[in-house]
Scaffold this motif. Structure first.
Motif, PDB file in Angstrom:
ATOM      1  N   MET A  39       0.842  -1.204   0.000  1.00  0.00           N
ATOM      2  CA  MET A  39       0.000   0.000   0.000  1.00  0.00           C
ATOM      3  C   MET A  39       0.876   1.252   0.000  1.00  0.00           C
ATOM      4  N   GLN A  40       2.001   1.216   0.720  1.00  0.00           N
ATOM      5  CA  GLN A  40       2.923   2.358   0.706  1.00  0.00           C
ATOM      6  C   GLN A  40       3.508   2.571  -0.691  1.00  0.00           C
ATOM      7  N   GLN A  41       3.613   1.481  -1.448  1.00  0.00           N
ATOM      8  CA  GLN A  41       4.159   1.575  -2.790  1.00  0.00           C
ATOM      9  C   GLN A  41       3.108   1.995  -3.817  1.00  0.00           C
ATOM     10  N   GLY A  42       1.864   2.199  -3.373  1.00  0.00           N
ATOM     11  CA  GLY A  42       0.842   2.722  -4.269  1.00  0.00           C
ATOM     12  C   GLY A  42      -0.275   1.758  -4.630  1.00  0.00           C
ATOM     13  N   SER A  43      -0.222   0.534  -4.137  1.00  0.00           N
ATOM     14  CA  SER A  43      -1.305  -0.409  -4.420  1.00  0.00           C
ATOM     15  C   SER A  43      -2.497  -0.097  -3.518  1.00  0.00           C
ATOM     16  N   ASP A  44      -3.714  -0.268  -4.065  1.00  0.00           N
ATOM     17  CA  ASP A  44      -4.870  -0.082  -3.180  1.00  0.00           C
ATOM     18  C   ASP A  44      -4.982  -1.304  -2.266  1.00  0.00           C
ATOM     19  N   ALA A  45      -5.831  -1.216  -1.260  1.00  0.00           N
ATOM     20  CA  ALA A  45      -5.900  -2.246  -0.216  1.00  0.00           C
ATOM     21  C   ALA A  45      -6.208  -3.624  -0.789  1.00  0.00           C
ATOM     22  N   ASN A  46      -7.139  -3.706  -1.748  1.00  0.00           N
ATOM     23  CA  ASN A  46      -7.508  -5.011  -2.323  1.00  0.00           C
ATOM     24  C   ASN A  46      -6.361  -5.626  -3.107  1.00  0.00           C
ATOM     25  N   VAL A  47      -5.717  -4.822  -3.924  1.00  0.00           N
ATOM     26  CA  VAL A  47      -4.588  -5.326  -4.715  1.00  0.00           C
ATOM     27  C   VAL A  47      -3.446  -5.724  -3.780  1.00  0.00           C
ATOM     28  N   ALA A  48      -3.180  -4.902  -2.775  1.00  0.00           N
ATOM     29  CA  ALA A  48      -2.116  -5.207  -1.816  1.00  0.00           C
ATOM     30  C   ALA A  48      -2.400  -6.529  -1.114  1.00  0.00           C
ATOM     31  N   GLU A  49      -3.650  -6.739  -0.734  1.00  0.00           N
ATOM     32  CA  GLU A  49      -4.049  -7.997  -0.083  1.00  0.00           C
ATOM     33  C   GLU A  49      -3.822  -9.186  -1.014  1.00  0.00           C
ATOM     34  N   GLU A  50      -4.224  -9.045  -2.280  1.00  0.00           N
ATOM     35  CA  GLU A  50      -4.047 -10.136  -3.248  1.00  0.00           C
ATOM     36  C   GLU A  50      -2.575 -10.470  -3.440  1.00  0.00           C
ATOM     37  N   ILE A  51      -1.761  -9.437  -3.606  1.00  0.00           N
ATOM     38  CA  ILE A  51      -0.332  -9.670  -3.829  1.00  0.00           C
ATOM     39  C   ILE A  51       0.292 -10.285  -2.583  1.00  0.00           C
ATOM     40  N   ALA A  52      -0.059  -9.779  -1.408  1.00  0.00           N
ATOM     41  CA  ALA A  52       0.497 -10.337  -0.169  1.00  0.00           C
ATOM     42  C   ALA A  52       0.142 -11.818  -0.049  1.00  0.00           C
ATOM     43  N   GLN A  53      -1.099 -12.173  -0.374  1.00  0.00           N
ATOM     44  CA  GLN A  53      -1.496 -13.583  -0.312  1.00  0.00           C
ATOM     45  C   GLN A  53      -0.744 -14.405  -1.348  1.00  0.00           C
ATOM     46  N   ASP A  54      -0.530 -13.829  -2.523  1.00  0.00           N
ATOM     47  CA  ASP A  54       0.233 -14.508  -3.564  1.00  0.00           C
ATOM     48  C   ASP A  54       1.670 -14.764  -3.090  1.00  0.00           C
ATOM     49  N   PHE A  78       9.896  -9.615   0.929  1.00  0.00           N
ATOM     50  CA  PHE A  78       9.591  -8.287   0.408  1.00  0.00           C
ATOM     51  C   PHE A  78      10.076  -8.139  -1.035  1.00  0.00           C
ATOM     52  N   ARG A  79      11.154  -8.818  -1.394  1.00  0.00           N
ATOM     53  CA  ARG A  79      11.609  -8.794  -2.783  1.00  0.00           C
ATOM     54  C   ARG A  79      10.589  -9.488  -3.682  1.00  0.00           C
ATOM     55  N   ILE A  80      10.045 -10.615  -3.220  1.00  0.00           N
ATOM     56  CA  ILE A  80       9.005 -11.300  -3.990  1.00  0.00           C
ATOM     57  C   ILE A  80       7.799 -10.372  -4.153  1.00  0.00           C
ATOM     58  N   ALA A  81       7.399  -9.691  -3.080  1.00  0.00           N
ATOM     59  CA  ALA A  81       6.256  -8.766  -3.138  1.00  0.00           C
ATOM     60  C   ALA A  81       6.524  -7.652  -4.139  1.00  0.00           C
ATOM     61  N   ARG A  82       7.710  -7.082  -4.082  1.00  0.00           N
ATOM     62  CA  ARG A  82       8.072  -6.004  -5.011  1.00  0.00           C
ATOM     63  C   ARG A  82       7.971  -6.498  -6.450  1.00  0.00           C
ATOM     64  N   ASN A  83       8.519  -7.681  -6.712  1.00  0.00           N
ATOM     65  CA  ASN A  83       8.491  -8.233  -8.064  1.00  0.00           C
ATOM     66  C   ASN A  83       7.068  -8.554  -8.523  1.00  0.00           C
ATOM     67  N   ARG A  84       6.251  -9.074  -7.617  1.00  0.00           N
ATOM     68  CA  ARG A  84       4.854  -9.374  -7.970  1.00  0.00           C
ATOM     69  C   ARG A  84       4.109  -8.074  -8.313  1.00  0.00           C
ATOM     70  N   ARG A  85       4.375  -7.017  -7.566  1.00  0.00           N
ATOM     71  CA  ARG A  85       3.727  -5.740  -7.847  1.00  0.00           C
ATOM     72  C   ARG A  85       4.142  -5.224  -9.229  1.00  0.00           C
ATOM     73  N   ILE A  86       5.419  -5.304  -9.533  1.00  0.00           N
ATOM     74  CA  ILE A  86       5.911  -4.863 -10.837  1.00  0.00           C
ATOM     75  C   ILE A  86       5.276  -5.700 -11.944  1.00  0.00           C
ATOM     76  N   ASP A  87       5.242  -7.021 -11.753  1.00  0.00           N
ATOM     77  CA  ASP A  87       4.619  -7.899 -12.756  1.00  0.00           C
ATOM     78  C   ASP A  87       3.161  -7.524 -12.982  1.00  0.00           C
ATOM     79  N   ARG A  88       2.454  -7.247 -11.905  1.00  0.00           N
ATOM     80  CA  ARG A  88       1.038  -6.877 -12.018  1.00  0.00           C
ATOM     81  C   ARG A  88       0.885  -5.566 -12.795  1.00  0.00           C
ATOM     82  N   LEU A  89       1.737  -4.601 -12.504  1.00  0.00           N
ATOM     83  CA  LEU A  89       1.684  -3.324 -13.221  1.00  0.00           C
ATOM     84  C   LEU A  89       1.963  -3.514 -14.713  1.00  0.00           C
ATOM     85  N   ARG A  90       2.895  -4.372 -15.018  1.00  0.00           N
ATOM     86  CA  ARG A  90       3.240  -4.615 -16.417  1.00  0.00           C
ATOM     87  C   ARG A  90       2.091  -5.289 -17.174  1.00  0.00           C
ATOM     88  N   ARG A  91       1.349  -6.147 -16.473  1.00  0.00           N
ATOM     89  CA  ARG A  91       0.236  -6.854 -17.123  1.00  0.00           C
ATOM     90  C   ARG A  91      -0.952  -5.940 -17.388  1.00  0.00           C
TER      91      ARG A  91
END
Length: 188
Positions: A39-54, A78-91
């Motif tokens: 969420m600090q990196q800019g994801s909304d709560a739902n997306v942050a929750e999904e990525i964290a669970q992933d 946290f590196r996995i989370a960062r990478n998942r967020r980047i992957d999601r943004l790219r998609r």
């Protein structure tokens, strides 16, 4: 045992034994922290929750890829989370990526001197904690490693709230003295 080592050991239990209790403890500790980070990196709560669970599903499936010699448990997750967020943004076709976004930049190289200082500091703190009387060490552990409030510690231990606060204050005084004494020895 230090907190960093503790969580690394839990991941190893998940990798080697598929230990559900270890995974549950990792999930309880890191799940909310990963969500907050995302969420600090800019994801909304739902997306942050999904990525964290992933990320936590990835931990369960790929715990055997974790190497405690290369990184701490938190750095790895946290590196996995960062990478998942980047992957999601790219998609996302509609999302435009800013190449200057700090989350898209490679991590800075590890400063070996800082890493060594951090390890020495961790070892000093670990030794200082071990030197505390058991009743002080336990309230410090509950407050700072388990994350309980002073009131929760009092409730769990049956101690008066003032006693819990006094023990923590006394523990900090002893920790400060022990660490300062170690620093004085290191300077000599």
């Amino acid at each position: 045992m230090g907190q960093l080592q503790y969580y690394s050991d839990l991941i190893i239990k998940v990798a080697n034994d598929r230990d559900r209790a270890a995974f549950a403890e990792l999930f309880d500790h890191f799940g909310p922290r990963l969500k907050g980070y995302l969420m600090q990196q800019g994801s909304d709560a739902n997306v942050a929750e999904e990525i964290a669970q992933d990320v936590m599903v990835t931990l369960w499936r790929k715990a055997d890829l974790f190497d405690p010699a290369k990184s701490s448990a938190s750095t790895w997750l946290f590196r996995i989370a960062r990478n998942r967020r980047i992957d999601r943004l790219r998609r996302q076709k509609t999302a435009t990526l800013d190449p200057e976004d700090p989350s898209l930049q490679p991590a800075p190289p590890v400063d070996v001197a800082n890493e060594m200082d951090a390890r020495l500091r961790d070892e000093r703190v670990r030794r200082a904690l071990e030197s505390l009387p058991e009743e002080q060490r336990e309230v410090v552990r509950q407050a700072f490693f388990v994350g309980l409030s002073h009131s929760e510690i009092a409730e769990q231990t049956g101690l008066p709230l003032g006693t819990v606060k006094s023990r923590i204050r006394l523990a900090f005084g002893r920790l400060r003295q022990t660490i300062e004494a170690d620093d004085a020895v290191d300077v000599d």
